[in-house]
Design a protein around this motif. Sequence first.
Motif, PDB file in Angstrom:
ATOM      1  N   PHE A  51      45.931  23.082  24.412  1.00  0.00           N
ATOM      2  CA  PHE A  51      46.350  23.935  25.516  1.00  0.00           C
ATOM      3  C   PHE A  51      45.193  24.163  26.487  1.00  0.00           C
ATOM      4  CE2 PHE A  51      47.875  28.184  27.151  1.00  0.00           C
ATOM      5  CZ  PHE A  51      49.023  27.707  27.754  1.00  0.00           C
ATOM      6  N   ARG A  52      44.005  24.426  25.949  1.00  0.00           N
ATOM      7  CA  ARG A  52      42.834  24.639  26.801  1.00  0.00           C
ATOM      8  C   ARG A  52      42.494  23.373  27.581  1.00  0.00           C
ATOM      9  NH1 ARG A  52      39.783  29.432  25.286  1.00  0.00           N
ATOM     10  NH2 ARG A  52      40.764  30.416  23.470  1.00  0.00           N
ATOM     11  N   SER A  53      42.671  22.223  26.961  1.00  0.00           N
ATOM     12  CA  SER A  53      42.397  20.966  27.655  1.00  0.00           C
ATOM     13  C   SER A  53      43.354  20.787  28.837  1.00  0.00           C
ATOM     14  CB  SER A  53      42.541  19.789  26.683  1.00  0.00           C
ATOM     15  OG  SER A  53      42.364  18.559  27.347  1.00  0.00           O
ATOM     16  N   LEU A  54      44.627  21.090  28.616  1.00  0.00           N
ATOM     17  CA  LEU A  54      45.609  20.980  29.693  1.00  0.00           C
ATOM     18  C   LEU A  54      45.384  22.027  30.782  1.00  0.00           C
ATOM     19  CD1 LEU A  54      48.731  20.325  27.448  1.00  0.00           C
ATOM     20  CD2 LEU A  54      47.705  18.712  29.038  1.00  0.00           C
ATOM     21  N   LEU A  55      44.844  23.171  30.405  1.00  0.00           N
ATOM     22  CA  LEU A  55      44.578  24.217  31.390  1.00  0.00           C
ATOM     23  C   LEU A  55      43.512  23.796  32.404  1.00  0.00           C
ATOM     24  CD1 LEU A  55      44.604  27.460  29.208  1.00  0.00           C
ATOM     25  CD2 LEU A  55      46.023  27.060  31.227  1.00  0.00           C
ATOM     26  N   ARG A  56      42.646  22.882  32.027  1.00  0.00           N
ATOM     27  CA  ARG A  56      41.575  22.468  32.945  1.00  0.00           C
ATOM     28  C   ARG A  56      42.144  21.853  34.219  1.00  0.00           C
ATOM     29  NH1 ARG A  56      39.201  19.773  28.163  1.00  0.00           N
ATOM     30  NH2 ARG A  56      37.982  21.336  27.039  1.00  0.00           N
ATOM     31  N   ALA A  57      43.346  21.310  34.131  1.00  0.00           N
ATOM     32  CA  ALA A  57      43.956  20.697  35.309  1.00  0.00           C
ATOM     33  C   ALA A  57      44.742  21.693  36.148  1.00  0.00           C
ATOM     34  CB  ALA A  57      44.880  19.566  34.865  1.00  0.00           C
ATOM     35  N   GLY A  76      53.149  29.902  35.464  1.00  0.00           N
ATOM     36  CA  GLY A  76      53.309  30.640  34.224  1.00  0.00           C
ATOM     37  C   GLY A  76      54.441  30.093  33.382  1.00  0.00           C
ATOM     38  N   LEU A  77      55.564  29.797  34.009  1.00  0.00           N
ATOM     39  CA  LEU A  77      56.703  29.227  33.291  1.00  0.00           C
ATOM     40  C   LEU A  77      56.361  27.852  32.726  1.00  0.00           C
ATOM     41  CD1 LEU A  77      59.470  30.193  35.882  1.00  0.00           C
ATOM     42  CD2 LEU A  77      59.057  31.299  33.669  1.00  0.00           C
ATOM     43  N   GLN A  78      55.675  27.038  33.524  1.00  0.00           N
ATOM     44  CA  GLN A  78      55.294  25.709  33.053  1.00  0.00           C
ATOM     45  C   GLN A  78      54.341  25.789  31.864  1.00  0.00           C
ATOM     46  OE1 GLN A  78      53.768  24.092  36.742  1.00  0.00           O
ATOM     47  NE2 GLN A  78      55.644  22.928  37.136  1.00  0.00           N
ATOM     48  N   LEU A  79      53.405  26.734  31.921  1.00  0.00           N
ATOM     49  CA  LEU A  79      52.451  26.874  30.817  1.00  0.00           C
ATOM     50  C   LEU A  79      53.153  27.303  29.538  1.00  0.00           C
ATOM     51  CD1 LEU A  79      49.418  28.482  32.675  1.00  0.00           C
ATOM     52  CD2 LEU A  79      49.524  26.202  31.659  1.00  0.00           C
ATOM     53  N   LEU A  80      54.145  28.170  29.650  1.00  0.00           N
ATOM     54  CA  LEU A  80      54.887  28.580  28.461  1.00  0.00           C
ATOM     55  C   LEU A  80      55.688  27.412  27.893  1.00  0.00           C
ATOM     56  CD1 LEU A  80      56.044  32.146  29.508  1.00  0.00           C
ATOM     57  CD2 LEU A  80      54.474  31.572  27.643  1.00  0.00           C
ATOM     58  N   ARG A  81      56.208  26.554  28.752  1.00  0.00           N
ATOM     59  CA  ARG A  81      56.934  25.383  28.261  1.00  0.00           C
ATOM     60  C   ARG A  81      55.975  24.400  27.579  1.00  0.00           C
ATOM     61  NH1 ARG A  81      61.416  23.314  32.492  1.00  0.00           N
ATOM     62  NH2 ARG A  81      62.072  22.247  30.594  1.00  0.00           N
ATOM     63  N   ILE A  82      54.793  24.227  28.157  1.00  0.00           N
ATOM     64  CA  ILE A  82      53.792  23.360  27.534  1.00  0.00           C
ATOM     65  C   ILE A  82      53.387  23.924  26.175  1.00  0.00           C
ATOM     66  CG2 ILE A  82      51.387  22.595  27.691  1.00  0.00           C
ATOM     67  CD1 ILE A  82      51.837  22.443  30.758  1.00  0.00           C
ATOM     68  N   ARG A  83      53.139  25.223  26.131  1.00  0.00           N
ATOM     69  CA  ARG A  83      52.746  25.856  24.864  1.00  0.00           C
ATOM     70  C   ARG A  83      53.842  25.703  23.818  1.00  0.00           C
ATOM     71  NH1 ARG A  83      52.394  32.135  23.307  1.00  0.00           N
ATOM     72  NH2 ARG A  83      54.635  31.742  23.467  1.00  0.00           N
ATOM     73  N   LEU A 115      53.438  24.019  20.147  1.00  0.00           N
ATOM     74  CA  LEU A 115      53.749  24.751  18.922  1.00  0.00           C
ATOM     75  C   LEU A 115      54.832  24.034  18.121  1.00  0.00           C
ATOM     76  CD1 LEU A 115      53.745  28.407  20.287  1.00  0.00           C
ATOM     77  CD2 LEU A 115      52.124  27.467  18.639  1.00  0.00           C
ATOM     78  N   THR A 116      55.794  23.458  18.817  1.00  0.00           N
ATOM     79  CA  THR A 116      56.909  22.795  18.140  1.00  0.00           C
ATOM     80  C   THR A 116      56.459  21.531  17.432  1.00  0.00           C
ATOM     81  OG1 THR A 116      58.481  23.680  19.761  1.00  0.00           O
ATOM     82  CG2 THR A 116      59.196  21.775  18.474  1.00  0.00           C
ATOM     83  N   THR A 117      55.530  20.802  18.042  1.00  0.00           N
ATOM     84  CA  THR A 117      55.109  19.520  17.465  1.00  0.00           C
ATOM     85  C   THR A 117      53.943  19.652  16.489  1.00  0.00           C
ATOM     86  OG1 THR A 117      53.682  19.118  19.393  1.00  0.00           O
ATOM     87  CG2 THR A 117      55.915  18.230  19.465  1.00  0.00           C
ATOM     88  N   ALA A 118      53.287  20.802  16.461  1.00  0.00           N
ATOM     89  CA  ALA A 118      52.173  20.998  15.526  1.00  0.00           C
ATOM     90  C   ALA A 118      52.702  21.171  14.100  1.00  0.00           C
ATOM     91  CB  ALA A 118      51.351  22.221  15.931  1.00  0.00           C
ATOM     92  N   ALA A 119      51.927  20.700  13.156  1.00  0.00           N
ATOM     93  CA  ALA A 119      52.314  20.845  11.742  1.00  0.00           C
ATOM     94  C   ALA A 119      51.831  22.202  11.237  1.00  0.00           C
ATOM     95  CB  ALA A 119      51.718  19.710  10.920  1.00  0.00           C
TER      96      ALA A 119
END
Length: 341
Positions: free
Chosen positions: A228-234, A130-137, A141-145
């Motif tokens: 995010f959904r793509s990364l969740l597949r792993a 859960g913590l890792q997913l929040l960091r990924i998210r 969000l930070t890099t999206a325009a």
Amino acid sequence: MTAAGTAPAAGRPRTVLMCPGQGAYLPGALRHLAQVPAVAEVLTAVDTHAPGRAGGVSAARVLTDPGGPAPEDLVRADPLAFDLATYAAVVATAAVVLDHLPVPADAVLGHSVGDLAALTVAGVLTVRQGLQLLRIRDRLLTTAALPAAGMAATDLTPAQAADLIRTCDTPQVRIAVHNAPAQVVLAGPDAQLGEVGARALDRGHRVTRLVSRTAYHHPLLDEVSRSFRSLLRAQPVAPPRLPVHATAAGRRAHTPDRLRAMAAAHLTDPLPFHPALLALGRAGFTTYVDSGPRALLAALAKTALPHCAAVAPLRTPADADRIHRRLTRVPPAGSAAEGPC
């Protein structure tokens, strides 16, 4: 919401554990529980796997310090710390609640990003995941325009909100969350959201801008959601130990694909929380326990299901003994108790 196969045996209360999202943040929420082993384990995990960055805020520390930053200040200074603190508070409190419930919980229900906490409570994800997913998210969000955008709570019905959006010609404003018969949350770019809010105020409605880093449950996050959904597949997911209800999907989530989809639903999917509560009530669930410190979901459950019991054992915050007392005196379903217990 499809509840087939999820209702427990008759003869006792059927209990839903509810996991709130970003509205549950409260400085010092766990200050009376920090020594409880299950809570200490979550706080240690936050410090170990998601430590505060240089110049950042310790998410674990703000949960034990009532003088910690206010929600709007923390979102502005360190939005990741805000997300981590909210998630950790809900997961830790849920562990205490499950230990003190007089009967086992029968289902778990998340609200928005609280779905990540719900999946953790149900054993689908580990706290570390859960913590890792929040960091990924956060990175996505930070890099999206993304444009400047946010969310606003209103006392509009869904029909009134839709009419107002059409009248204002603000097509990028969406109904993000349906919390109650006359309570919807709108999301969209700041300019259009402000226009709709101003018009609603002119008509005598209440509008409250929410503390949020962006417009969740909105197509503005389509690119973030796809990544995010793509990364969740792993991500490995375990079979739920408790039935998990995917609020946005309106059905029980039990397959790996549905459970992973649930983890990302808060980004772009509308959230029909009020209809989900009604469906659970029709399925025979009678007791609704809020694992957040602000009693937000308990109040919504009482509004949707006035003849059911709703309890928020952590409100004000509480220690383990007070949580135990509050859970053991939950009024029976159908009683005349007013508001959250």
